[in-house]
Design an enzyme around this catalytic site. Sequence first.
Site, PDB file in Angstrom:
ATOM      1  N   LYS A  53       6.319   1.613  14.601  1.00  0.00           N
ATOM      2  CA  LYS A  53       5.036   1.776  13.922  1.00  0.00           C
ATOM      3  C   LYS A  53       3.973   0.889  14.585  1.00  0.00           C
ATOM      4  O   LYS A  53       2.838   1.316  14.819  1.00  0.00           O
ATOM      5  CB  LYS A  53       5.173   1.436  12.432  1.00  0.00           C
ATOM      6  CG  LYS A  53       5.922   2.532  11.668  1.00  0.00           C
ATOM      7  CD  LYS A  53       6.321   2.141  10.266  1.00  0.00           C
ATOM      8  CE  LYS A  53       7.191   3.238   9.657  1.00  0.00           C
ATOM      9  NZ  LYS A  53       7.708   2.931   8.327  1.00  0.00           N
ATOM     10  N   GLN A  97       7.883  -2.122   4.445  1.00  0.00           N
ATOM     11  CA  GLN A  97       9.042  -1.339   4.893  1.00  0.00           C
ATOM     12  C   GLN A  97      10.158  -1.405   3.839  1.00  0.00           C
ATOM     13  O   GLN A  97      10.590  -2.486   3.456  1.00  0.00           O
ATOM     14  CB  GLN A  97       9.536  -1.889   6.246  1.00  0.00           C
ATOM     15  CG  GLN A  97      10.634  -1.064   6.879  1.00  0.00           C
ATOM     16  CD  GLN A  97      10.175   0.350   7.273  1.00  0.00           C
ATOM     17  OE1 GLN A  97       9.107   0.529   7.839  1.00  0.00           O
ATOM     18  NE2 GLN A  97      10.978   1.350   6.965  1.00  0.00           N
ATOM     19  N   ASP A 120       1.445   4.737   2.837  1.00  0.00           N
ATOM     20  CA  ASP A 120       2.713   5.463   2.739  1.00  0.00           C
ATOM     21  C   ASP A 120       2.636   6.549   1.660  1.00  0.00           C
ATOM     22  O   ASP A 120       3.493   7.422   1.590  1.00  0.00           O
ATOM     23  CB  ASP A 120       3.857   4.492   2.378  1.00  0.00           C
ATOM     24  CG  ASP A 120       4.712   4.156   3.592  1.00  0.00           C
ATOM     25  OD1 ASP A 120       4.701   4.945   4.567  1.00  0.00           O
ATOM     26  OD2 ASP A 120       5.387   3.110   3.570  1.00  0.00           O
TER      27      ASP A 120
END
Length: 283
Positions: A53, A97, A120
Amino acid sequence: MYKLIDGKAIAAEMRDEIKNAVTQFRARHGKDIGLAVVLVGENPASQVYVRNKIKACKEVGIKSFSYYLPANVTQAQLDGLISELAADNAVHGILVQLPLPDHLDADRVLSLIPVSKDVDGFSAENIGKLCLNEHCLVACTPNGVMKMLEKENIDVRGKKAVVIGRSDIVGKPMAMLLLNADATVTVCHSKTRDLKAHCLDADIIVAAVGRPKFITADMVGEGAIVIDVGINRDENGKLCGDVDFENVKEKCSYITPVPGGVGPMTITMLLFNTVTAAERSAD
Ligand code: NAD
């Protein structure tokens, strides 16, 4: 004859567009677009995802701020960091994460991310907005699937779509996106009776199960569009999807491969969401 949907090529094309958008944002607002990435502990898979990422951000010119916290970080410490990032004007997107170590409450952490920075698309508010078909940040993998369909000029309106899997991060938002695009959607899961009958009746099948080669040729109708979200290892340790690609492909009008299908779209949509979040905050 089937057409392969090349996720790698679509992702590359989108990343060029995103790079331009990032350059334009900087020219217009005199500042960078920033994404904060928070990793707790040393889960090897999570480390790879986070590394990829950060690399992708760099490639398109998004500034990333990385925070590597030890596995024994306290809830209060993690909450404190997220609150700081929430208030930081240089940070347009916050990504924590998952999974987090067991002693940490992921729902609580996600609830501290402002809805406008939830790149997200996992927060209850963004998911609620998706259900109401309102502007929101949409979970990256299902949004990537929609982009792939769009790039292939596949109009889902009125089509029968079967989504296999009902997870919060893939199956549910996928079903909602297809519904918002006027498909007739059936969601199948581990308790579904006669999955094969549902699949055979489908114009579009999206498989998000997590079982190697689970969707076999006898489950797929002639001319179906098959999107494979799964990332698994087969009996030889080779990367494969949820679809038995070699046998299923001949029955399809369109099919995505694994690797090189949905996978490359996911991080691309994270970049897309970060730019969207920055542009909305500037407006
Ligand atoms: P999950 O384990 O949370 O959900 C799996 C779903 O499959 C569940 O809803 C379950 O009900 C359903 N299921 C299980 N067995 C079934 C059966 N026999 N019949 C019908 N349904 C069944 O998984 P997830 O997080 O949604 O991920 C699914 C797959 O997608 C995994 O392989 C994962 O690695 C992959 N994935 C890929 C990306 C990407 O970027 N391409 C992103 C996220 C997840």
